[in-house]
Design a protein around this motif. Sequence first.
Motif, PDB file in Angstrom:
ATOM      1  N   PHE A 150     -24.564 -14.150  61.074  1.00 56.04           N
ATOM      2  CA  PHE A 150     -24.030 -14.262  62.388  1.00 56.04           C
ATOM      3  C   PHE A 150     -24.922 -14.656  63.384  1.00 56.04           C
ATOM      4  N   TYR A 151     -26.144 -14.249  63.449  1.00 53.65           N
ATOM      5  CA  TYR A 151     -27.168 -14.546  64.290  1.00 53.65           C
ATOM      6  C   TYR A 151     -27.801 -15.866  64.067  1.00 53.65           C
ATOM      7  N   GLN A 152     -27.541 -16.580  63.139  1.00 50.52           N
ATOM      8  CA  GLN A 152     -28.041 -18.013  62.603  1.00 50.52           C
ATOM      9  C   GLN A 152     -27.165 -18.948  62.844  1.00 50.52           C
ATOM     10  N   HIS A 153     -26.013 -18.877  62.574  1.00 50.28           N
ATOM     11  CA  HIS A 153     -25.084 -19.966  62.541  1.00 50.28           C
ATOM     12  C   HIS A 153     -24.519 -20.302  63.807  1.00 50.28           C
ATOM     13  N   PHE A 154     -23.991 -21.715  64.116  1.00 48.94           N
ATOM     14  CA  PHE A 154     -23.437 -22.017  65.260  1.00 48.94           C
ATOM     15  C   PHE A 154     -21.956 -21.697  65.690  1.00 48.94           C
ATOM     16  N   GLY A 155     -21.330 -20.913  64.854  1.00 47.83           N
ATOM     17  CA  GLY A 155     -19.868 -20.678  65.018  1.00 47.83           C
ATOM     18  C   GLY A 155     -19.198 -20.640  63.624  1.00 47.83           C
ATOM     19  N   VAL A 156     -19.688 -21.454  62.926  1.00 49.06           N
ATOM     20  CA  VAL A 156     -19.238 -21.894  61.412  1.00 49.06           C
ATOM     21  C   VAL A 156     -20.160 -21.871  60.428  1.00 49.06           C
ATOM     22  N   SER A 157     -19.961 -21.207  59.447  1.00 53.53           N
ATOM     23  CA  SER A 157     -20.729 -21.144  58.235  1.00 53.53           C
ATOM     24  C   SER A 157     -20.142 -22.000  57.167  1.00 53.53           C
ATOM     25  N   PRO A 158     -20.899 -23.099  57.016  1.00 52.90           N
ATOM     26  CA  PRO A 158     -20.258 -24.127  55.834  1.00 52.90           C
ATOM     27  C   PRO A 158     -20.464 -23.626  54.342  1.00 52.90           C
ATOM     28  N   ARG A 159     -21.539 -22.938  54.399  1.00 58.31           N
ATOM     29  CA  ARG A 159     -22.157 -22.087  52.942  1.00 58.31           C
ATOM     30  C   ARG A 159     -20.863 -20.900  52.833  1.00 58.31           C
ATOM     31  N   GLY A 160     -20.527 -20.276  53.938  1.00 61.23           N
ATOM     32  CA  GLY A 160     -19.467 -19.060  53.682  1.00 61.23           C
ATOM     33  C   GLY A 160     -18.211 -19.572  53.335  1.00 61.23           C
ATOM     34  N   ILE A 184     -17.596 -14.130  62.030  1.00 62.78           N
ATOM     35  CA  ILE A 184     -17.221 -13.274  63.140  1.00 62.78           C
ATOM     36  C   ILE A 184     -16.909 -14.016  64.350  1.00 62.78           C
ATOM     37  N   THR A 185     -17.337 -15.180  64.833  1.00 61.75           N
ATOM     38  CA  THR A 185     -16.970 -15.944  65.800  1.00 61.75           C
ATOM     39  C   THR A 185     -15.729 -16.546  65.463  1.00 61.75           C
ATOM     40  N   GLN A 186     -15.225 -16.945  64.449  1.00 61.28           N
ATOM     41  CA  GLN A 186     -14.250 -17.578  63.941  1.00 61.28           C
ATOM     42  C   GLN A 186     -13.070 -16.573  63.944  1.00 61.28           C
ATOM     43  N   GLN A 187     -13.288 -15.402  63.566  1.00 65.62           N
ATOM     44  CA  GLN A 187     -12.353 -14.249  63.789  1.00 65.62           C
ATOM     45  C   GLN A 187     -11.989 -13.919  65.145  1.00 65.62           C
ATOM     46  N   THR A 188     -13.176 -13.995  66.152  1.00 62.09           N
ATOM     47  CA  THR A 188     -12.873 -13.693  67.577  1.00 62.09           C
ATOM     48  C   THR A 188     -11.905 -14.925  67.813  1.00 62.09           C
ATOM     49  N   ALA A 189     -12.192 -16.137  67.588  1.00 60.08           N
ATOM     50  CA  ALA A 189     -11.314 -17.114  68.059  1.00 60.08           C
ATOM     51  C   ALA A 189      -9.841 -16.983  67.491  1.00 60.08           C
ATOM     52  N   LYS A 190      -9.572 -16.370  66.321  1.00 60.77           N
ATOM     53  CA  LYS A 190      -8.364 -15.993  65.665  1.00 60.77           C
ATOM     54  C   LYS A 190      -7.684 -14.760  66.799  1.00 60.77           C
ATOM     55  N   LEU A 191      -8.440 -13.813  67.048  1.00 56.74           N
ATOM     56  CA  LEU A 191      -8.111 -12.833  67.807  1.00 56.74           C
ATOM     57  C   LEU A 191      -7.686 -13.445  69.238  1.00 56.74           C
ATOM     58  N   LEU A 192      -8.203 -14.385  69.686  1.00 59.84           N
ATOM     59  CA  LEU A 192      -7.779 -14.992  70.880  1.00 59.84           C
ATOM     60  C   LEU A 192      -6.609 -16.080  70.702  1.00 59.84           C
ATOM     61  N   CYS A 193      -6.209 -16.045  69.839  1.00 59.24           N
ATOM     62  CA  CYS A 193      -5.214 -17.120  69.223  1.00 59.24           C
ATOM     63  C   CYS A 193      -5.261 -18.419  69.847  1.00 59.24           C
ATOM     64  N   LYS A 221      -7.206 -24.114  60.606  1.00 55.05           N
ATOM     65  CA  LYS A 221      -8.650 -23.771  60.222  1.00 55.05           C
ATOM     66  C   LYS A 221      -9.710 -24.543  60.963  1.00 55.05           C
ATOM     67  N   VAL A 222      -9.489 -26.101  61.089  1.00 54.08           N
ATOM     68  CA  VAL A 222     -10.236 -26.821  61.848  1.00 54.08           C
ATOM     69  C   VAL A 222     -10.181 -26.514  63.295  1.00 54.08           C
ATOM     70  N   LYS A 223      -9.018 -26.292  63.938  1.00 51.64           N
ATOM     71  CA  LYS A 223      -8.863 -26.078  65.275  1.00 51.64           C
ATOM     72  C   LYS A 223      -9.753 -24.583  65.617  1.00 51.64           C
ATOM     73  N   GLU A 224      -9.613 -23.726  64.525  1.00 50.66           N
ATOM     74  CA  GLU A 224     -10.344 -22.487  64.541  1.00 50.66           C
ATOM     75  C   GLU A 224     -11.788 -22.548  64.826  1.00 50.66           C
ATOM     76  N   ALA A 225     -12.466 -23.658  63.821  1.00 49.32           N
ATOM     77  CA  ALA A 225     -13.731 -23.771  63.693  1.00 49.32           C
ATOM     78  C   ALA A 225     -14.223 -24.403  65.103  1.00 49.32           C
ATOM     79  N   ILE A 226     -13.569 -25.519  65.651  1.00 48.48           N
ATOM     80  CA  ILE A 226     -13.938 -26.122  66.927  1.00 48.48           C
ATOM     81  C   ILE A 226     -13.824 -24.892  68.104  1.00 48.48           C
ATOM     82  N   TYR A 227     -13.011 -24.056  67.994  1.00 48.79           N
ATOM     83  CA  TYR A 227     -12.839 -23.190  69.229  1.00 48.79           C
ATOM     84  C   TYR A 227     -14.035 -22.247  69.036  1.00 48.79           C
ATOM     85  N   ALA A 228     -14.211 -21.757  67.758  1.00 46.88           N
ATOM     86  CA  ALA A 228     -15.490 -20.885  67.521  1.00 46.88           C
ATOM     87  C   ALA A 228     -16.772 -21.722  68.157  1.00 46.88           C
TER      88      ALA A 228
END
Length: 749
Positions: A150-160, A184-193, A221-228
């Motif tokens: 969480f503390y290293q990525h920029f919102g999206v984890s390609p490896r994950g 966690i950032t993407q999950q937050t984006a999903k919580l914010l719809c 998923k693409v929109k989620e990544a951008i929003y994250a």
Amino acid sequence: MSTSGRKKSLVAEKRSFAQAARSKTRRKGGSGSGSGGGKRPRRRAPARRRGPLGWIAALTRFLIGLVMSVIWRSAAVVALLIAGAVFYFYTQIPDMAELIDGRTKGSVTLLDRNGDVFAWRGQQFGGIVDADNLSSNLRNAVVATEDRRFYQHFGVSPRGVASAIRINMREGRGPFEGHGGSTITQQTAKLLCLGVPFERGAGMTEAQYEADCRRTTIWRKVKEAIYAMALEAKFSKQEILTIYLNRAYMGGSARGAEAAAQRYFGVSAADLNVAQSAMLAGLLVAPTTYAPTNNLARSQARAATVLKLMDDQDFITPDQRQAALERPATLSEAAAAQAGGYFADWVMDVGPDFLTTNTTEDVVLRTTLDQRLQRAAEGAMEQIFSEKVRDGSAAQAAIVVMSADGAVRAMVGGRETKVSGAFNRAAMAKRQTGSAFKPFVYAAALDLGFSPNATVMDEPYTINVPGSGPYSPENYDRRYHGRVTLTEALKDSLNIPAVKVSEEAGRESVRRIAADFGLDSDLAAGPALALGASESTLVDMTGAYAGILNGGRAVAPYGLTELRIQGEGETLMNQENGYGERVISETAAKQLVYMMSRVIQDGTGTRAKIDRPAAGKTGTTSAARDAWFVGFTADYVAGVWMGYDDNTPLTGVTGGGLPAEIWRETMLRVHQGIEPKELPMIVPEPVQQQPVQEPDPQQMTEAQRQLEQELQRQAEQQQQRQQQQRQPQRQADPVERILRGVLNDIFGR
């Protein structure tokens, strides 16, 4: 010749031999083939020979160059588009304070009669809590479980994402079905719809809105990544974690970490220990499934997995992990009790919708529930069903305990006692009342001036009902008992005397009294009214009996005493009691209490006998589809119903059987530590049995006089028929028959 001239000639000398020859030929205008002393012959570069491999190599280099050119140009375009999309979302994201509490409904906290919390409804929110103020144990548990980078990525984890796709395809699912690899950032984006708020009246329910927000498609998923990525640009890591831990649903109606900590453990989220933090972090993957209020053992097993992840990532030491495993998190006393689920649902239903089920505010309800009495009723239900109901039986039961003013103190709506949102048989099921209705028949007679010692004949009896034909009630034992007092008739639950008394007092009088006591649900119009052919809920029936106990005043069963907005001192509504108008005289009520006390003392309800004065009435409907026992002491009224949800007849069960035993076990537990008190009753003077005395004709209505005349005429006709049936017909002797024949021949007759 100067040296400077030589320096200028150095430029020409650098050219190649061939270039010099071509330049000299052009200056002379010749073809370069003429003779000339000192001329050097023209020298040609050797031609390159390309075989098949050479052509393939050249083509490959060309294609690679072309592809790389397209790729870097496309990548540049995509990068610009992504940057534009991130910037667009960045400008649309509101301040963090507006994102913390995303609930569309408020919460309801229910307090018992002593002011202690016993249940929660709606979406609980414990208040905004900054991630920096949360327990570090919880922060570490969430990061270890949900997003270790969480503390290293920029919102999206390609490896994950790649790892999740690989796992999904290996397990036979689609690439985006199952594991999502979300940070966690993407999950937050999903919580914010993805920044789309819920709007009522937009053609989508809240449940549909939340389901749509959770959809997983490639485009989403693409929109989620951008929003994250926009979230990462807008907020710091701690701010994103704050939004996430305040908005995440954690089961048990708890929205956010603070509400969950209070809901399950009764502590603040700042004070969570390692074991409690692991349990809360484990909920995030499936809040309802792993909620400790649903299955504590399953929740503890999930917490053990979280502890291992925390240990593997050095958030805790092996010793801390072992200590947490040895002392796993457990529920607080209030959460473990799960008391009053049926009662809480009932209060939510009867309260004003805009401040209960549909509230947008955080509301606090103070109720009439007594948790000690609730546990007593639940324990009685569980004991009787475990000891005296055969395994596999689908029979159900319900219990209501209330005070004489209608305050409901306990409610159990089914044999499964630890539930929420289940079908409440105590308040929702309308069932025929059977003989439990008879006290209201005798209440009408007593209120007209009849005495408990007045008598009535228990004999064959038929009423001609217009439009239906003759109606002939029968006793449960199919026998006739001759002349009995009203007390004996009620004590032994005789049907024929009950119908006779109902007809004597007037059906309309019986119907009015029952309705005024709260039993106004489609009361039967015919003589079967006296035998409980009408339907009622258990809570209404118990409330009607409370009216008998309190001296004849109607009560409206109630459970809500105070309602206020959380954090505000002003009370929006309150109720002190459920008393209504007087229905019968106090004398009549006290006489009826005496008659009902005989039911338990030596009548059909002896199995309900307890260690103090009590009164009640059994009830069994036709074909034993419903069995009742409702009764009271000087302190509390309790009602019990038993039957099948599909109206299947009970086998070997009457109101004086298992319902009476459930009532007895409930009341024994309810009255623990309470000194016995005498019932408010009038014991009639022992007198010789008298026939039922007719009331003063001046006080009778015209309908009652006509009814009396019709009953008298029917009785006389029935008596004549019985006398004719008893008289043997006289047989004429032979001489008489001969003389009659001769006379007929002579006179032509």
